[in-house]
Design a protein around this motif. Structure first.
Motif: not given
Length: 103
Positions: A75-88
């Motif tokens: 369940l945390l995989v989509p949250v991690a992807i979104m956090a990485f995209l916001l960081f970029l």
């Protein structure tokens, strides 16, 4: 072959105008039969496949048993992807100081 220069020059003009008149005399092609907008984009086979897919999406959850919840890490995989995209998105680019002129 040709007696005068005018005959030589007028030969191609007469031929092309005669050809253009023949093109203009052709009747226009018949219009295509009117179809609904849906049948212009989808064939009957695709419509049947879409109806069957919709029916399976509606009926299979009623027939199949409920599934257990997924593990927390999945369940945390989509949250991690979104956090990485916001960081970029908010990190400044590492480009040299170059002046850009817009045209």
């Amino acid at each position: 072959m040709y007696s005068t220069i005018e005959e030589r020059l007028s030969f191609g003009v007469n031929k092309t105008t005669e050809y253009n008149l023949q093109i203009r005399r052709r009747p226009p092609p018949p219009p295509p039969p009117p179809l609904n907008l849906m049948f212009r984009y989808f064939s009957k086979r695709w419509l049947v496949l879409m109806v069957l897919f919709t029916a399976s999406l509606l009926l299979l959850p009623l027939v199949l048993p409920p599934l257990p919840p997924p593990p927390l890490t999945l369940l945390l995989v989509p949250v991690a992807i979104m956090a990485f995209l916001l960081f970029l998105a908010f990190t400044p680019p590492h480009l040299p100081n170059v002046a850009f002129n817009s045209v």
